[in-house]
Design a protein around this motif. Structure first.
Motif, PDB file in Angstrom:
ATOM      1  N   MET A   1     -12.893  -0.986  41.792  1.00 35.81           N
ATOM      2  CA  MET A   1     -13.516  -1.755  40.351  1.00 35.81           C
ATOM      3  C   MET A   1     -13.782  -3.001  41.488  1.00 35.81           C
ATOM      4  SD  MET A   1     -15.903  -2.922  37.690  1.00 35.81           S
ATOM      5  CE  MET A   1     -14.777  -1.435  36.614  1.00 35.81           C
ATOM      6  N   HIS A   2     -12.867  -3.452  41.851  1.00 39.61           N
ATOM      7  CA  HIS A   2     -12.749  -5.808  42.758  1.00 39.61           C
ATOM      8  C   HIS A   2     -13.283  -4.958  43.357  1.00 39.61           C
ATOM      9  CE1 HIS A   2     -11.412  -9.013  43.327  1.00 39.61           C
ATOM     10  NE2 HIS A   2     -10.645  -9.495  42.740  1.00 39.61           N
ATOM     11  N   LYS A   3     -13.159  -4.323  44.173  1.00 41.21           N
ATOM     12  CA  LYS A   3     -13.784  -4.074  45.488  1.00 41.21           C
ATOM     13  C   LYS A   3     -15.539  -3.643  45.850  1.00 41.21           C
ATOM     14  CE  LYS A   3     -13.955  -0.967  49.730  1.00 41.21           C
ATOM     15  NZ  LYS A   3     -13.497  -0.356  50.261  1.00 41.21           N
ATOM     16  N   ASN A   4     -15.772  -2.902  44.466  1.00 44.03           N
ATOM     17  CA  ASN A   4     -16.905  -2.961  44.650  1.00 44.03           C
ATOM     18  C   ASN A   4     -17.683  -4.796  43.883  1.00 44.03           C
ATOM     19  OD1 ASN A   4     -17.147  -1.029  46.069  1.00 44.03           O
ATOM     20  ND2 ASN A   4     -17.051   0.624  44.450  1.00 44.03           N
ATOM     21  N   HIS A   5     -17.564  -4.649  43.268  1.00 44.65           N
ATOM     22  CA  HIS A   5     -17.622  -5.644  41.887  1.00 44.65           C
ATOM     23  C   HIS A   5     -17.724  -7.132  42.211  1.00 44.65           C
ATOM     24  CE1 HIS A   5     -19.881  -2.568  40.953  1.00 44.65           C
ATOM     25  NE2 HIS A   5     -19.355  -1.566  40.478  1.00 44.65           N
TER      26      HIS A   5
ATOM     27  N   GLY B   1     -11.730  -7.661  38.045  1.00 42.99           N
ATOM     28  CA  GLY B   1     -11.013  -6.719  37.683  1.00 42.99           C
ATOM     29  C   GLY B   1     -11.171  -5.883  36.383  1.00 42.99           C
ATOM     30  N   TYR B   2     -11.123  -4.667  36.126  1.00 45.29           N
ATOM     31  CA  TYR B   2     -11.511  -3.890  35.242  1.00 45.29           C
ATOM     32  C   TYR B   2     -10.636  -4.604  33.291  1.00 45.29           C
ATOM     33  CZ  TYR B   2     -12.013   0.160  31.701  1.00 45.29           C
ATOM     34  OH  TYR B   2     -12.997   1.398  30.932  1.00 45.29           O
ATOM     35  N   ALA B   3      -9.810  -5.504  33.607  1.00 47.93           N
ATOM     36  CA  ALA B   3      -9.115  -6.531  32.914  1.00 47.93           C
ATOM     37  C   ALA B   3     -10.448  -7.578  32.034  1.00 47.93           C
ATOM     38  CB  ALA B   3      -8.216  -6.986  32.962  1.00 47.93           C
ATOM     39  N   GLU B   4     -10.956  -8.133  33.364  1.00 45.42           N
ATOM     40  CA  GLU B   4     -12.419  -8.723  33.105  1.00 45.42           C
ATOM     41  C   GLU B   4     -13.255  -8.373  32.818  1.00 45.42           C
ATOM     42  OE1 GLU B   4     -14.157 -12.215  35.642  1.00 45.42           O
ATOM     43  OE2 GLU B   4     -12.424 -11.461  36.079  1.00 45.42           O
ATOM     44  N   TYR B   5     -14.129  -7.138  33.212  1.00 42.29           N
ATOM     45  CA  TYR B   5     -14.800  -6.150  32.908  1.00 42.29           C
ATOM     46  C   TYR B   5     -14.792  -5.889  31.655  1.00 42.29           C
ATOM     47  CZ  TYR B   5     -17.431  -2.487  32.825  1.00 42.29           C
ATOM     48  OH  TYR B   5     -18.674  -1.096  32.938  1.00 42.29           O
TER      49      TYR B   5
ATOM     50  N   ILE C   1     -22.921  -6.335  35.781  1.00 41.37           N
ATOM     51  CA  ILE C   1     -22.882  -5.060  36.470  1.00 41.37           C
ATOM     52  C   ILE C   1     -23.435  -3.645  36.248  1.00 41.37           C
ATOM     53  CG2 ILE C   1     -20.759  -2.977  37.447  1.00 41.37           C
ATOM     54  CD1 ILE C   1     -18.930  -6.211  37.071  1.00 41.37           C
ATOM     55  N   GLU C   2     -23.049  -3.560  34.666  1.00 44.76           N
ATOM     56  CA  GLU C   2     -24.065  -2.382  34.444  1.00 44.76           C
ATOM     57  C   GLU C   2     -25.504  -1.474  34.982  1.00 44.76           C
ATOM     58  OE1 GLU C   2     -22.771   0.978  34.175  1.00 44.76           O
ATOM     59  OE2 GLU C   2     -20.402  -0.385  33.796  1.00 44.76           O
ATOM     60  N   GLN C   3     -26.500  -3.311  35.093  1.00 44.77           N
ATOM     61  CA  GLN C   3     -27.745  -3.360  35.787  1.00 44.77           C
ATOM     62  C   GLN C   3     -28.016  -3.547  37.085  1.00 44.77           C
ATOM     63  OE1 GLN C   3     -28.969  -6.838  34.800  1.00 44.77           O
ATOM     64  NE2 GLN C   3     -29.502  -6.825  31.777  1.00 44.77           N
TER      65      GLN C   3
END
Length: 45
Positions: free
Chosen positions: A1-5, A8-12, A22-24
């Motif tokens: 998640m962090h590498k691509n966007h 981190g997942y927690a912040e997401y 991110i979803e768009q």
């Protein structure tokens, strides 16, 4: 998640605005991959 966007997942999970962005972005990438796939399929057939 962090590498691509860049987050981190927690912040997401916590930030709805970032999640929507991110979803768009994922949807645009998916549509582009479909276009590329369809173009390749037309060239092969």
């Amino acid at each position: 998640m962090h590498k691509n966007h860049g987050i981190g997942y927690a912040e997401y999970e916590r930030n709805l605005d970032k999640r929507l962005d991110i979803e768009q972005e994922r949807e645009k990438e998916y549509q582009k991959s479909l276009e590329v796939s369809n173009e390749m399929e037309r060239k092969i057939l």
